[in-house]
Design a protein around this motif. Structure first.
Motif, PDB file in Angstrom:
ATOM      1  N   VAL A  74       0.908  -1.297  -0.114  1.00  0.00           N
ATOM      2  CA  VAL A  74       0.107   0.071  -0.026  1.00  0.00           C
ATOM      3  C   VAL A  74       0.817   1.152  -0.026  1.00  0.00           C
ATOM      4  N   VAL A  75       0.470   2.087  -0.802  1.00  0.00           N
ATOM      5  CA  VAL A  75       1.246   3.674  -0.656  1.00  0.00           C
ATOM      6  C   VAL A  75       0.151   4.505  -0.252  1.00  0.00           C
ATOM      7  N   ASN A  76       0.804   5.197   0.559  1.00  0.00           N
ATOM      8  CA  ASN A  76      -0.161   6.188   1.423  1.00  0.00           C
ATOM      9  C   ASN A  76       0.712   7.230   1.778  1.00  0.00           C
ATOM     10  N   LYS A  77       0.217   8.377   2.401  1.00  0.00           N
ATOM     11  CA  LYS A  77       0.794   9.337   2.942  1.00  0.00           C
ATOM     12  C   LYS A  77       2.184   9.222   3.854  1.00  0.00           C
ATOM     13  N   ILE A  78       3.107   9.923   3.639  1.00  0.00           N
ATOM     14  CA  ILE A  78       4.349   9.523   4.170  1.00  0.00           C
ATOM     15  C   ILE A  78       3.897   9.404   5.917  1.00  0.00           C
ATOM     16  N   GLY A  79       4.797   8.353   6.446  1.00  0.00           N
ATOM     17  CA  GLY A  79       4.491   8.063   7.943  1.00  0.00           C
ATOM     18  C   GLY A  79       3.747   6.985   8.043  1.00  0.00           C
ATOM     19  N   THR A  80       3.026   6.571   7.114  1.00  0.00           N
ATOM     20  CA  THR A  80       2.211   5.252   7.320  1.00  0.00           C
ATOM     21  C   THR A  80       2.946   4.010   7.433  1.00  0.00           C
ATOM     22  N   TYR A  81       4.131   3.937   6.636  1.00  0.00           N
ATOM     23  CA  TYR A  81       4.643   2.715   6.991  1.00  0.00           C
ATOM     24  C   TYR A  81       5.206   2.470   8.349  1.00  0.00           C
ATOM     25  N   GLY A  82       5.808   3.675   9.026  1.00  0.00           N
ATOM     26  CA  GLY A  82       6.286   3.754  10.163  1.00  0.00           C
ATOM     27  C   GLY A  82       5.072   3.214  11.302  1.00  0.00           C
ATOM     28  N   LEU A  83       3.903   3.725  10.986  1.00  0.00           N
ATOM     29  CA  LEU A  83       2.813   3.268  11.631  1.00  0.00           C
ATOM     30  C   LEU A  83       2.669   1.935  11.720  1.00  0.00           C
ATOM     31  N   ALA A  84       2.747   1.319  10.629  1.00  0.00           N
ATOM     32  CA  ALA A  84       2.576  -0.200  10.534  1.00  0.00           C
ATOM     33  C   ALA A  84       3.579  -1.045  11.274  1.00  0.00           C
ATOM     34  N   VAL A  85       4.878  -0.560  11.061  1.00  0.00           N
ATOM     35  CA  VAL A  85       5.855  -1.119  12.001  1.00  0.00           C
ATOM     36  C   VAL A  85       5.587  -0.949  13.284  1.00  0.00           C
ATOM     37  N   GLN A  86       5.098   0.105  14.005  1.00  0.00           N
ATOM     38  CA  GLN A  86       4.865   0.384  15.117  1.00  0.00           C
ATOM     39  C   GLN A  86       3.653  -0.493  15.924  1.00  0.00           C
ATOM     40  N   ALA A  87       2.836  -0.611  14.974  1.00  0.00           N
ATOM     41  CA  ALA A  87       1.276  -1.321  15.230  1.00  0.00           C
ATOM     42  C   ALA A  87       1.775  -2.623  15.587  1.00  0.00           C
ATOM     43  N   ARG A  88       2.795  -3.340  14.492  1.00  0.00           N
ATOM     44  CA  ARG A  88       3.184  -4.719  14.569  1.00  0.00           C
ATOM     45  C   ARG A  88       3.967  -4.851  15.789  1.00  0.00           C
ATOM     46  N   TYR A  89       4.650  -4.122  16.489  1.00  0.00           N
ATOM     47  CA  TYR A  89       5.635  -4.242  17.624  1.00  0.00           C
ATOM     48  C   TYR A  89       4.565  -4.296  18.888  1.00  0.00           C
ATOM     49  N   HIS A  90       3.713  -3.398  18.822  1.00  0.00           N
ATOM     50  CA  HIS A  90       2.961  -3.058  19.901  1.00  0.00           C
ATOM     51  C   HIS A  90       1.590  -3.984  20.035  1.00  0.00           C
ATOM     52  N   GLY A  91       1.422  -4.785  18.913  1.00  0.00           N
ATOM     53  CA  GLY A  91       0.381  -5.771  19.117  1.00  0.00           C
ATOM     54  C   GLY A  91      -1.079  -5.174  18.612  1.00  0.00           C
ATOM     55  N   TRP A  92      -0.815  -3.924  18.118  1.00  0.00           N
ATOM     56  CA  TRP A  92      -2.156  -3.399  17.343  1.00  0.00           C
ATOM     57  C   TRP A  92      -2.327  -3.722  16.130  1.00  0.00           C
ATOM     58  N   LYS A  93      -3.658  -3.705  15.794  1.00  0.00           N
ATOM     59  CA  LYS A  93      -4.017  -3.906  14.466  1.00  0.00           C
ATOM     60  C   LYS A  93      -3.954  -2.905  13.416  1.00  0.00           C
ATOM     61  N   PHE A  94      -3.684  -3.307  12.104  1.00  0.00           N
ATOM     62  CA  PHE A  94      -3.324  -2.274  11.284  1.00  0.00           C
ATOM     63  C   PHE A  94      -4.454  -2.490  10.080  1.00  0.00           C
ATOM     64  N   MET A  95      -5.293  -1.603   9.842  1.00  0.00           N
ATOM     65  CA  MET A  95      -6.266  -1.619   8.733  1.00  0.00           C
ATOM     66  C   MET A  95      -6.095  -0.315   7.721  1.00  0.00           C
ATOM     67  N   VAL A  96      -6.147  -1.057   6.627  1.00  0.00           N
ATOM     68  CA  VAL A  96      -6.104  -0.015   5.423  1.00  0.00           C
ATOM     69  C   VAL A  96      -7.717  -0.212   4.808  1.00  0.00           C
ATOM     70  N   VAL A  97      -7.967   1.164   4.471  1.00  0.00           N
ATOM     71  CA  VAL A  97      -9.506   1.290   4.190  1.00  0.00           C
ATOM     72  C   VAL A  97      -9.353   2.053   2.607  1.00  0.00           C
ATOM     73  N   ALA A  98      -9.663   1.358   1.540  1.00  0.00           N
ATOM     74  CA  ALA A  98      -9.765   1.852   0.179  1.00  0.00           C
ATOM     75  C   ALA A  98     -10.284   1.398  -0.675  1.00  0.00           C
ATOM     76  N   PRO A  99     -11.257   2.103  -1.564  1.00  0.00           N
ATOM     77  CA  PRO A  99     -11.937   1.564  -2.597  1.00  0.00           C
ATOM     78  C   PRO A  99     -11.302   0.868  -3.827  1.00  0.00           C
ATOM     79  N   THR A 100     -11.838   0.083  -4.408  1.00  0.00           N
ATOM     80  CA  THR A 100     -11.334  -0.669  -5.378  1.00  0.00           C
ATOM     81  C   THR A 100     -10.547   0.120  -6.716  1.00  0.00           C
ATOM     82  N   SER A 101     -11.335   1.306  -6.875  1.00  0.00           N
ATOM     83  CA  SER A 101     -10.702   2.308  -7.653  1.00  0.00           C
ATOM     84  C   SER A 101      -9.209   2.782  -7.193  1.00  0.00           C
TER      85      SER A 101
END
Length: 325
Positions: A222-249
């Motif tokens: 997923v490509v998203n606003k700069i900083g998203t990748y870091g949040l995903a890494v942090q979520a995985r480390y802390h046991g938080w779930k990471f959800m991406v919401v995007a239309p098929t377009s």
């Protein structure tokens, strides 16, 4: 940056092509031949396509409008007032359809995402949430992607607190997301981007990071606003779930992985000054990528209007049968 948010960019491009068609008609004294129309709309679509290289909704909307353009051009012939009016009506209807469909897709995604989180919530506990950038009505056809899910959760009294990343350097979180959440009475707190990991660590229970997307590759990157990748890494480390919401377009099956997607870079002035006030050292080099790539392996759930994909992979995304146009 007057219009930002991948779905809103696509919708605006569709309306922009309609405006170009109307301008061609006005310039031809209420009529325009098929050749004149094709030249005018093609010029507009090329200009629009060059404006933002990363958000795929832009190119999706342009392709869709161009297909309708090809269907309608024969009705113009050599040009007449009545033929031009019929053409504009049909062309405008497609742009409105793109807008309306995005709103309906927003509502479907909100329902899918909220139902999932509600089902996983222990004893119906309200959830702490971190979100990034702006993914609400201001960035879409009118309801929101990630923020749409948060709205639906709030309606079910399942939102404890939304930590809103300020989202440097344009501050979409501070200026837009916090405003939207406050307007609807959703409990929120603005934080600097670098505080998200600390908030996760300090939270009495694990929660959710919910974000949108500007492009989804065939393998689920997923490509998203700069900083998203870091949040995903942090979520995985802390046991938080990471959800991406995007239309098929926003999905791009023509791109194999996120590594193939051009990442837009904006002027370095955006990160060395605020307004007219410079705060960085004179002459310092600056690098200002607007987006980053979050690997599919870090994404727990990918939500589209067609449902929820658990741990997105190439085969699960292929099952959506998006096709390549």
């Amino acid at each position: 940056m007057v219009v930002r948010g991948a779905p809103a960019i696509g919708i605006s491009a569709a309306y922009g092509m309609v405006l170009a068609a109307k301008a061609a008609v006005d310039a031809g004294h209420s009529s325009a031949c098929s050749k004149t129309m094709l030249v005018a709309v093609n010029a507009a679509s090329e200009l629009l396509a060059a404006s933002r290289p990363t958000a795929v909704n832009l190119f999706w909307a342009i392709r869709r409008m161009n297909r309708v353009l090809e269907q309608l051009l024969p009705t113009l012939g050599e040009g007449s007032v009545q033929a031009a009016e019929t053409f504009i009506k049909g062309f405008s209807a497609e742009a409105v359809a793109i807008h309306d469909e995005d709103l309906q897709n927003n509502l479907l995604m909100a329902r899918h995402g909220a139902e999932l989180i509600s089902a996983l919530a222990k004893d119906g506990q309200a959830q702490p949430i971190v979100t990034h950038c702006n993914t609400g009505s201001l960035a879409t056809g009118g309801h929101g992607t990630a923020l749409g899910v948060i709205r639906s959760l709030h309606e079910q009294q399942l939102v404890d607190l939304v930590y809103v990343d300020e989202t440097r350097p344009w501050m979409q979180g501070a200026r837009l997301t916090s405003w939207e959440l406050q307007r609807e009475g959703i409990p929120c707190a603005l934080i600097v981007d670098s505080a998200a990991a600390s908030m996760m660590a300090r939270s009495p229970r694990q929660g959710w990071v919910i974000v949108g997307a500007d492009r989804v590759a065939a393998n689920g990157d997923v490509v998203n606003k700069i900083g998203t990748y870091g949040l995903a890494v942090q979520a995985r480390y802390h046991g938080w779930k990471f959800m991406v919401v995007a239309p098929t377009s926003t999905f791009d099956p023509a791109v194999a992985t996120g590594a193939e997607i051009e990442i837009e870079e904006r002027p370095g002035s955006e990160i060395v000054q605020i307004g007219d006030s410079r705060f960085a050292a004179e002459g310092v080099r600056s690098i200002n990528p607007v987006f980053d790539v979050t690997p599919a392996a870090l994404i727990d759930y990918l939500v589209s209007e067609r449902g929820v994909i658990n741990r997105p992979r190439r085969d699960s995304i292929a099952e959506l049968k998006l096709g390549v146009d």
